[in-house]
Design a protein around this motif. Structure first.
Motif, PDB file in Angstrom:
ATOM      1  N   GLU B  82       5.383   6.988  63.022  1.00 31.19           N
ATOM      2  CA  GLU B  82       5.236   7.945  62.080  1.00 31.19           C
ATOM      3  C   GLU B  82       5.776   8.472  61.365  1.00 31.19           C
ATOM      4  O   GLU B  82       5.297   8.596  60.523  1.00 31.19           O
ATOM      5  CB  GLU B  82       5.477   9.093  63.248  1.00 31.19           C
ATOM      6  CG  GLU B  82       5.190   9.623  64.345  1.00 31.19           C
ATOM      7  CD  GLU B  82       3.516  10.192  63.775  1.00 31.19           C
ATOM      8  OE1 GLU B  82       3.815  10.576  62.899  1.00 31.19           O
ATOM      9  OE2 GLU B  82       3.170  10.173  64.587  1.00 31.19           O
ATOM     10  N   LEU B  83       6.824   7.187  60.814  1.00 25.70           N
ATOM     11  CA  LEU B  83       7.220   7.349  59.540  1.00 25.70           C
ATOM     12  C   LEU B  83       6.620   6.705  58.524  1.00 25.70           C
ATOM     13  O   LEU B  83       6.773   6.506  57.276  1.00 25.70           O
ATOM     14  CB  LEU B  83       9.287   6.125  59.716  1.00 25.70           C
ATOM     15  CG  LEU B  83       9.797   6.959  60.500  1.00 25.70           C
ATOM     16  CD1 LEU B  83       9.925   7.731  61.610  1.00 25.70           C
ATOM     17  CD2 LEU B  83      11.382   6.205  60.134  1.00 25.70           C
ATOM     18  N   ASP B  84       5.995   5.586  58.627  1.00 22.67           N
ATOM     19  CA  ASP B  84       5.349   5.227  57.449  1.00 22.67           C
ATOM     20  C   ASP B  84       3.691   4.904  58.473  1.00 22.67           C
ATOM     21  O   ASP B  84       3.428   4.068  58.897  1.00 22.67           O
ATOM     22  CB  ASP B  84       5.367   3.633  57.469  1.00 22.67           C
ATOM     23  CG  ASP B  84       4.781   2.642  56.091  1.00 22.67           C
ATOM     24  OD1 ASP B  84       3.587   3.815  56.008  1.00 22.67           O
ATOM     25  OD2 ASP B  84       4.788   2.233  55.732  1.00 22.67           O
ATOM     26  N   LYS B  85       2.842   5.636  58.389  1.00 23.47           N
ATOM     27  CA  LYS B  85       1.715   6.330  59.110  1.00 23.47           C
ATOM     28  C   LYS B  85       0.629   4.819  59.224  1.00 23.47           C
ATOM     29  O   LYS B  85      -0.397   5.053  59.491  1.00 23.47           O
ATOM     30  CB  LYS B  85       1.069   7.173  58.679  1.00 23.47           C
ATOM     31  CG  LYS B  85       2.008   8.547  59.215  1.00 23.47           C
ATOM     32  CD  LYS B  85       1.056   9.919  59.554  1.00 23.47           C
ATOM     33  CE  LYS B  85       1.975  11.044  59.991  1.00 23.47           C
ATOM     34  NZ  LYS B  85       1.632  12.504  59.732  1.00 23.47           N
ATOM     35  N   ARG B  86       0.901   3.671  58.022  1.00 23.25           N
ATOM     36  CA  ARG B  86      -0.646   2.459  57.686  1.00 23.25           C
ATOM     37  C   ARG B  86       0.444   1.648  59.458  1.00 23.25           C
ATOM     38  O   ARG B  86      -0.188   1.083  59.253  1.00 23.25           O
ATOM     39  CB  ARG B  86       0.361   1.852  56.733  1.00 23.25           C
ATOM     40  CG  ARG B  86       0.415   2.805  55.585  1.00 23.25           C
ATOM     41  CD  ARG B  86       0.366   2.269  54.041  1.00 23.25           C
ATOM     42  NE  ARG B  86       1.519   1.562  53.786  1.00 23.25           N
ATOM     43  CZ  ARG B  86       2.456   1.396  52.853  1.00 23.25           C
ATOM     44  NH1 ARG B  86       1.592   0.767  51.955  1.00 23.25           N
ATOM     45  NH2 ARG B  86       3.768   1.848  53.043  1.00 23.25           N
ATOM     46  N   ASN B  87       1.360   1.831  59.386  1.00 25.91           N
ATOM     47  CA  ASN B  87       2.080   0.983  60.960  1.00 25.91           C
ATOM     48  C   ASN B  87       1.264   1.199  61.906  1.00 25.91           C
ATOM     49  O   ASN B  87       0.744   2.487  62.244  1.00 25.91           O
ATOM     50  CB  ASN B  87       3.213   0.931  60.565  1.00 25.91           C
ATOM     51  CG  ASN B  87       4.172   0.278  59.416  1.00 25.91           C
ATOM     52  OD1 ASN B  87       2.580  -0.661  59.053  1.00 25.91           O
ATOM     53  ND2 ASN B  87       5.333   0.040  58.550  1.00 25.91           N
ATOM     54  N   VAL B  88       1.810   0.253  62.666  1.00 24.00           N
ATOM     55  CA  VAL B  88       1.094  -0.077  64.341  1.00 24.00           C
ATOM     56  C   VAL B  88       2.224  -0.041  64.516  1.00 24.00           C
ATOM     57  O   VAL B  88       2.337  -1.222  64.809  1.00 24.00           O
ATOM     58  CB  VAL B  88      -1.040  -0.024  64.305  1.00 24.00           C
ATOM     59  CG1 VAL B  88      -0.475   0.020  66.384  1.00 24.00           C
ATOM     60  CG2 VAL B  88      -1.313   0.917  63.880  1.00 24.00           C
ATOM     61  N   VAL B  89       2.838   0.105  66.083  1.00 23.57           N
ATOM     62  CA  VAL B  89       3.693  -0.363  66.704  1.00 23.57           C
ATOM     63  C   VAL B  89       3.232  -0.664  67.495  1.00 23.57           C
ATOM     64  O   VAL B  89       2.310   0.377  68.617  1.00 23.57           O
ATOM     65  CB  VAL B  89       4.995   1.117  66.986  1.00 23.57           C
ATOM     66  CG1 VAL B  89       6.008   0.088  67.708  1.00 23.57           C
ATOM     67  CG2 VAL B  89       5.317   1.107  65.491  1.00 23.57           C
ATOM     68  N   ILE B  90       3.508  -1.933  68.062  1.00 23.71           N
ATOM     69  CA  ILE B  90       2.537  -2.442  69.885  1.00 23.71           C
ATOM     70  C   ILE B  90       3.777  -2.408  70.605  1.00 23.71           C
ATOM     71  O   ILE B  90       4.974  -2.753  70.444  1.00 23.71           O
ATOM     72  CB  ILE B  90       2.637  -3.998  69.364  1.00 23.71           C
ATOM     73  CG1 ILE B  90       1.283  -3.989  68.617  1.00 23.71           C
ATOM     74  CG2 ILE B  90       1.835  -3.566  71.168  1.00 23.71           C
ATOM     75  CD1 ILE B  90       1.192  -4.516  67.124  1.00 23.71           C
ATOM     76  N   GLN B  91       3.692  -1.222  71.555  1.00 24.18           N
ATOM     77  CA  GLN B  91       4.480  -1.089  73.044  1.00 24.18           C
ATOM     78  C   GLN B  91       4.396  -1.732  74.763  1.00 24.18           C
ATOM     79  O   GLN B  91       3.058  -2.303  74.261  1.00 24.18           O
ATOM     80  CB  GLN B  91       4.797  -0.150  72.820  1.00 24.18           C
ATOM     81  CG  GLN B  91       4.887   0.956  71.564  1.00 24.18           C
ATOM     82  CD  GLN B  91       4.779   2.501  72.472  1.00 24.18           C
ATOM     83  OE1 GLN B  91       3.709   3.372  72.872  1.00 24.18           O
ATOM     84  NE2 GLN B  91       5.857   3.509  71.740  1.00 24.18           N
ATOM     85  N   ARG B  92       5.014  -2.442  74.808  1.00 20.22           N
ATOM     86  CA  ARG B  92       5.206  -2.885  76.703  1.00 20.22           C
ATOM     87  C   ARG B  92       4.762  -2.095  76.549  1.00 20.22           C
ATOM     88  O   ARG B  92       4.499  -0.781  77.049  1.00 20.22           O
ATOM     89  CB  ARG B  92       6.165  -3.308  76.350  1.00 20.22           C
ATOM     90  CG  ARG B  92       7.106  -4.571  75.677  1.00 20.22           C
ATOM     91  CD  ARG B  92       8.466  -4.923  76.256  1.00 20.22           C
ATOM     92  NE  ARG B  92       7.995  -5.449  74.594  1.00 20.22           N
ATOM     93  CZ  ARG B  92       9.790  -5.834  74.683  1.00 20.22           C
ATOM     94  NH1 ARG B  92      10.153  -5.724  75.365  1.00 20.22           N
ATOM     95  NH2 ARG B  92      10.623  -6.590  73.965  1.00 20.22           N
ATOM     96  N   THR B  93       3.949  -2.594  78.297  1.00 20.26           N
ATOM     97  CA  THR B  93       3.625  -1.568  79.657  1.00 20.26           C
ATOM     98  C   THR B  93       3.747  -2.514  80.805  1.00 20.26           C
ATOM     99  O   THR B  93       3.991  -3.528  81.025  1.00 20.26           O
ATOM    100  CB  THR B  93       2.377  -1.491  79.273  1.00 20.26           C
ATOM    101  OG1 THR B  93       1.521  -3.102  79.994  1.00 20.26           O
ATOM    102  CG2 THR B  93       1.044  -0.922  78.255  1.00 20.26           C
ATOM    103  N   VAL B  94       4.503  -1.696  81.584  1.00 20.29           N
ATOM    104  CA  VAL B  94       3.893  -1.426  82.978  1.00 20.29           C
ATOM    105  C   VAL B  94       3.762  -3.182  83.772  1.00 20.29           C
ATOM    106  O   VAL B  94       4.642  -4.058  83.871  1.00 20.29           O
ATOM    107  CB  VAL B  94       4.504  -0.598  84.273  1.00 20.29           C
ATOM    108  CG1 VAL B  94       5.013  -1.173  85.302  1.00 20.29           C
ATOM    109  CG2 VAL B  94       5.528   0.159  83.506  1.00 20.29           C
ATOM    110  N   ALA B  95       1.816  -2.881  83.416  1.00 20.16           N
ATOM    111  CA  ALA B  95       1.439  -4.123  84.090  1.00 20.16           C
ATOM    112  C   ALA B  95       1.901  -5.047  83.310  1.00 20.16           C
ATOM    113  O   ALA B  95       1.453  -6.357  83.418  1.00 20.16           O
ATOM    114  CB  ALA B  95       0.166  -3.026  83.601  1.00 20.16           C
ATOM    115  N   GLY B  96       1.711  -4.929  81.527  1.00 24.30           N
ATOM    116  CA  GLY B  96       1.923  -6.503  80.875  1.00 24.30           C
ATOM    117  C   GLY B  96       3.543  -6.986  81.663  1.00 24.30           C
ATOM    118  O   GLY B  96       3.110  -8.383  82.008  1.00 24.30           O
TER     119      GLY B  96
END
Lengths: 117, 117
Positions: B82-96
């Motif tokens: 949200e701070l720099d809308k060009r970026n995509v933040v990759i997030q972890r998941t429970v399944a991962g």
DNA sequence: CCCGATCGTTACGGGTCCGTATCATTATCG
DNA sequence: CGATAATGATACGGACCCGTAACGATCGGG
């Protein structure tokens, strides 16, 4: 002699070696091909298509194709069995032995770098 | 604490785990995908497409596609920064996290079974 | 001798992945 | 503002791999 390795160490080791493999333009073997290659070089000959397929739990065409591509890379070779001409005997090569040795170096080197868990 | 592992042990460990992976219908991740997954789960966030591409020495589309397929498997998720809308933040998941843990179990279990070199 | 069984290979249709090049969106700086 | 840079996604053409099914070659028992 048992090899004691903690989960965190195992994951770091796995990651480091995989990073090496990705960066190494040379080795773009799939997981299946790696399993086949190591089986050929670690288990006692003779190796056949059928035997490898059963050993890995995959279908025969998977082995045939893997041998095709690894043969193109010079990592293995094939020879018809003269006693039973239906069989094909899979043979090791110098290049294949070197590749396996290289992988061993990679793993041992990364293992040595691992700090405490 | 240094992990001492002999070349023969390293190869046998590599082979056993790869055999497990081949037989396990679940995990058909490529070498690249495995490297990406482990990097996401072992290194400190935040992770971006560009950062992972540089870290692995591959092009950005490789990361995008890997995130697509691993996202379909539920192993990771993406969120726009949200701070720099060009970026995509990759997030972890429970399944991962479970998949990573499963891999750790596999490696440690096979390591424990290794006999002397 | 012949017919069924066995072995490895190939054909097919579908899916995935690759790198290059290009694109849309967003930020930054003059 | 407007031009430029940066980020991630997408299009494209090509290569690889998969499982099922079929095939040719070879062996072996009746």
């Amino acid at each position: 002699m048992v090899l004691e390795i903690k989960p965190t160490q195992a994951l770091r080791l796995w990651r480091e070696v995989h990073l090496d493999l990705v960066r190494d333009t040379q080795a773009d073997l799939s997981v299946r091909q790696t399993a086949i290659l190591l089986t050929i070089y670690l288990e006692l000959p003779p190796h056949t298509v059928r035997g490898l397929a059963a050993r890995l739990g995959v279908t025969k065409p998977v082995i045939t194709r893997a041998l095709d591509s690894m043969g193109k890379l010079g990592l293995v070779s094939r020879k018809r069995d003269e006693l039973d001409k239906r069989n094909v005997v899979i043979q090791r090569t110098v290049a294949g032995a070197l590749a396996v040795e290289h992988l061993a170096d990679l793993v041992t080197a990364r293992a040595r770098e691992l700090g405490p868990a």
